[in-house]
Enzyme design. Sequence first.
Site, PDB file in Angstrom:
ATOM      1  CD  GLU D  80      -2.913  -1.077   0.062  1.00  0.00           C
ATOM      2  OE1 GLU D  80      -3.039  -0.013  -0.562  1.00  0.00           O
ATOM      3  OE2 GLU D  80      -3.545  -2.114  -0.213  1.00  0.00           O
ATOM      4  NE  ARG D  90     -17.616  -3.877   0.607  1.00  0.00           N
ATOM      5  CZ  ARG D  90     -18.158  -5.111   0.558  1.00  0.00           C
ATOM      6  NH1 ARG D  90     -19.467  -5.285   0.576  1.00  0.00           N
ATOM      7  NH2 ARG D  90     -17.392  -6.166   0.483  1.00  0.00           N
ATOM      8  CB  CYS D 143      -6.662  -3.028   6.050  1.00  0.00           C
ATOM      9  SG  CYS D 143      -6.908  -4.808   6.231  1.00  0.00           S
ATOM     10  CG  HIS D 167      -4.639  -5.122   1.662  1.00  0.00           C
ATOM     11  ND1 HIS D 167      -4.734  -3.747   1.601  1.00  0.00           N
ATOM     12  CD2 HIS D 167      -5.570  -5.508   2.575  1.00  0.00           C
ATOM     13  CE1 HIS D 167      -5.680  -3.335   2.437  1.00  0.00           C
ATOM     14  NE2 HIS D 167      -6.206  -4.382   3.041  1.00  0.00           N
TER      15      HIS D 167
END
Lengths: 215, 215, 215, 215
Positions: D80, D90, D143, D167
């Site tokens: 990242e 979500r 995350c 990730h």
Amino acid sequence: MPNILVTGFEPFEAARVNPSWEAARALDGREISGARIHARQLPCVLATANAALLDAMAQVEPELVLCLGLAAGRADVSVERVAINIVDARIPDNAGSQPIDEPIVPGGPAAYFSTLPIKAMVAALRAKGVPASVSQTAGTYVCNAVFYGLAHHIATQRPTVRGGFVHVPCLPEMAALLPGAPSMSLETLIYAVATMVETAMATEHDIKVEAGALH
Amino acid sequence: MPNILVTGFEPFEAARVNPSWEAARALDGREISGARIHARQLPCVLATANAALLDAMAQVEPELVLCLGLAAGRADVSVERVAINIVDARIPDNAGSQPIDEPIVPGGPAAYFSTLPIKAMVAALRAKGVPASVSQTAGTYVCNAVFYGLAHHIATQRPTVRGGFVHVPCLPEMAALLPGAPSMSLETLIYAVATMVETAMATEHDIKVEAGALH
Amino acid sequence: MPNILVTGFEPFEAARVNPSWEAARALDGREISGARIHARQLPCVLATANAALLDAMAQVEPELVLCLGLAAGRADVSVERVAINIVDARIPDNAGSQPIDEPIVPGGPAAYFSTLPIKAMVAALRAKGVPASVSQTAGTYVCNAVFYGLAHHIATQRPTVRGGFVHVPCLPEMAALLPGAPSMSLETLIYAVATMVETAMATEHDIKVEAGALH
Amino acid sequence: MPNILVTGFEPFEAARVNPSWEAARALDGREISGARIHARQLPCVLATANAALLDAMAQVEPELVLCLGLAAGRADVSVERVAINIVDARIPDNAGSQPIDEPIVPGGPAAYFSTLPIKAMVAALRAKGVPASVSQTAGTYVCNAVFYGLAHHIATQRPTVRGGFVHVPCLPEMAALLPGAPSMSLETLIYAVATMVETAMATEHDIKVEAGALH
């Protein structure tokens, strides 16, 4: 009458048109929510796009700025959440320049969030039958650079202006040359931009609905 | 005047419209290439769809049959190459039936190839700016079943008729409810169907251009 | 002791290895379910692959044949349902040949279904933690051609033999050169092939579980 | 001997394992590049994950921190680039909480860039045959929140520490339950984490190679 600036880009790579500009110019001069739309084309050039944007803002004196750009491969109108202070160009821009990991504004903040009501805009689009979503990244190319430049200018010089960035899919005639690429008709796109402007004008505080990504 | 049969399906799953039928009915009665289009809706029911197709063929006496179906998730007009003699239903059909690994025609051949000029149709669509491709599988549900039923009827009963199947994307208003799904406007779709009919009428032998898949 | 033939392909395009062959040869000579595995490499050449397969079958006299091929871009072990009688080569094969819309066996049936228990194989793989699915198309290139050639030979010459085709993902070291491509480790792949052979040997009649596609 | 902190998450949603933690704990206690790896598990809980991370940092006193998280659906090890100051969940976290558009650190900067040599790490992974890429968004869930919390802590309290987030894909046994999901074996994943730690220890200034996104 208040002014609204809508920008699109000139074509880039092999394409002869850019739907972001086609949609913007179709709305030039139109009155929406009691304000006048002014469309301006930006160069797909990292070194000059932001200066062109600031020139346009100086001329138009908008209270709302909506910058549009093409995202070949995306299927819907994607309303960007955040601009980051970096350029990492996967391909050369229209001036042949390809900077890698350079800041857009040296010393500027790492990022700015959109000051448009991005979730209200997505909700309005979907309610009117236009595929749309919130996007968590505007990339690291000219689109993100213009979005960041706009947000930095607003934050440092024009705190009463609101502005943001929206990526749009290919036109069908572009996707016809890129097998597998999704597309959106120009009519739908123009309707989408008008809807987003209208929603942004009518919405002071964004709505709180989920539009996140797990990763 | 010769007749052309264009079929679409009734809505299925949660959808209220089916673009395959919207496109077909928009062309009903129109004259293309000196022939008359007749649109018929087929039920999204495995047990009755093929009988409805044969009824329509008996009424219309077409020399060309183009069956259309929805492929939610596909981005372009996809012209099917081959129908296979199997039903393996991922979800129940509109009558609640969900057969697994049953033949469409017991004892029939394993497959039929389209007798439409599928590559000329794709080439014509792309030349006119409509995203299109050849597809190597029509699935194992009602669309494939109708395609197989059509091809079997032609092969065994009406050898002078030509026919095939084309999958179309969601309409924008459907994709607005299915985040991430690509779409195509009804205008583009109607134009695509008219173009395919015209090309099929004008093309006796398909062109030889590559449209395969490595896997 | 009964014999089992497992084939893989030589590398093609820019790749230096082909996981289909690496998995096959790792099992060469191994005894599974009381039968002996014989691995053979096939050329990635449309004109000679099927002759090489028939030679291998003549030598090995297998009661079960499992042909493997690479599907760069697929994420799981995909067990093919059907082979179609056409070659439409998207790229030239290793001999530089690129046929378009030629039958594999002139006058042969349009398709053959796998005679392996494809759903039992997928179920066994998943139960053992290996990503797997049934695939409705093996493409129109060398993999499909070998699958069709195998099925035609079985149907016309060796009705007691059972056989089919399975596509496998890239190895990790291949995906490292193809950003975005999914991969599977060779260890997992070898385990998957052994599991499929074992399941096929133990399963006379396939199970009836849904594994279809809507389109 | 210098210390390195590697964190992974507890399982979330329906999964029973989390590859991020499996990879971290497999390296616990190992010496890499003359430093000692300390693995810690973080809760998948927005309200407590960052406190757990700070506790671990206080205990371990690392000079390098590599936080790992699962990205179901991604095919490679994705390193990242940037963490943003927002939570938009979500789905509910493991404590049942689902904040929408809340800052991670009220009043904190909009974003932080990774202080790890992300491009050198991707280059090293690819050179060793591990699929990898730079990612422009870590999402808006736990995350990203941990990545932001780490970067904020480093920037404000521990300027000599370097840290970032990576990730990882599903394990094969997870993907076996999620048809279509790509996966990576635990062996490859452990090797990838060791490679990234080694590269980060050896690389003071990141390399300048293109790894951007057009949109």
